[in-house]
Design an enzyme around this catalytic site. Structure first.
Site, mmCIF file in Angstrom:
data_model
loop_
_atom_site.group_PDB
_atom_site.id
_atom_site.type_symbol
_atom_site.label_atom_id
_atom_site.label_comp_id
_atom_site.label_asym_id
_atom_site.label_seq_id
_atom_site.Cartn_x
_atom_site.Cartn_y
_atom_site.Cartn_z
ATOM 1 C CB ALA A 1 13.485 59.390 85.379
ATOM 2 N N GLY B 1 -2.129 53.062 84.004
ATOM 3 C CA GLY B 1 -2.324 51.688 84.438
ATOM 4 C C GLY B 1 -1.077 50.838 84.414
ATOM 5 C CB SER C 1 24.428 65.674 71.759
ATOM 6 O OG SER C 1 24.320 67.023 71.327
ATOM 7 C CE1 TYR D 1 25.859 67.502 76.824
ATOM 8 C CE2 TYR D 1 26.056 68.311 74.572
ATOM 9 C CZ TYR D 1 25.321 67.686 75.569
ATOM 10 O OH TYR D 1 24.055 67.229 75.284
ATOM 11 C CB ILE E 1 15.496 69.246 72.937
ATOM 12 C CG1 ILE E 1 15.980 68.321 71.807
ATOM 13 C CG2 ILE E 1 14.145 68.788 73.473
ATOM 14 C CD1 ILE E 1 15.092 68.287 70.581
#
Length: 247
Positions: A13, A55, A144, A156, A189
């Site tokens: 994250a 919020g 992927s 990978y 990306i």
């Protein structure tokens, strides 16, 4: 808002697609346990800023996915909040070393699988037991395009192919518990990981991409938010390509 009142756990994250997912989910009304590998003031400050902006509550968790005890401890810390878990996003992953298969040690391949596959599977075991208490949930695995079509790095690509197979198998097993399981397969990306691949890989990939550009992290995050939402309540066992039409 797509995710108002839902609670999500997102791995990887602190940067890249994972950071974009935390913001996208928060913007759609979700509370988030944001799991990163190591503590960072910048990460925690960013979470605080988003809490104010949207919020919702955003809580940092820390664990190295290669350390099963640390992963278990992180989940227990989240569960101590005594709240339901609605969404798990297995985003954390690492790229293989830039070397040919014949020169790659088996130990190096194992290290890729420990993060990209086994770490995600341990989290999924723990999280879906938590979800099953309420008889509902959504799991989103980051695969992927390389896991579908092969890539320049075997370890990978193979780890992401394993994620795709696991997604379909888990969707069957967990459906009776009300838990949906889907995967995203991003193409090229714009992240630190892809920048490290170099200009030649970038240009070769763009030449095979119908939209003719590199994808943005928020574009992957937007699809993840939809799949996590009740609008995708009849979607499971699917792999959604977010690749700009990569050929």
């Amino acid at each position: 808002m797509l995710l108002a009142g839902k609670n999500a756990l997102i791995t990887g994250a602190a940067r890249g697609i994972g950071a974009a997912m935390v913001e996208a989910f928060a913007a759609e009304g979700a509370n988030v346990w944001a799991l990163a590998r190591s503590q960072s003031d910048a990460f925690e400050n960013a979470l605080g800023d988003m809490e104010t902006r949207y919020g919702v509550w955003l809580k940092p968790l820390y664990a190295d996915l290669t350390d099963p005890a640390a992963v278990t401890a992180a989940i227990r810390l989240a569960m101590a909040d005594k709240l339901p878990l609605d969404i798990l996003v297995n985003n954390a992953g690492i790229m293989a070393a830039d070397k040919p298969f014949q020169l790659t040690a088996i130990a190096e391949m194992e290290s890729i699988f420990r993060v990209n596959f086994f770490g995600a599977m341990q989290l999924t075991q723990l999280a879906t037991r938590w979800m099953a208490r309420k008889g509902r949930g959504a799991v989103i695995n980051l695969a992927s395009i390389a896991g579908q079509n092969g890539g320049s790095r075997l370890d990978y690509s193979a780890s992401k192919a394993a994620i795709i197979s696991a997604t379909k198998t888990l969707a069957r097993e967990l459906a009776p518990q009300g838990i949906r399981v889907n995967a995203l397969a991003p193409g090229f990306i714009q992240t630190d990981m892809t920048q490290a691949l170099g200009d030649k890989v970038t240009q070769d990939t763009l030449a095979r991409t119908l939209l003719g550009r590199i994808g943005k992290t928020h574009e992957v995050a937007a699809v993840a938010a939809f799949l996590a939402s009740d609008r995708a309540a009849y979607v499971t066992a699917q792999v959604w390509n977010v690749d700009g039409g990569m050929l």
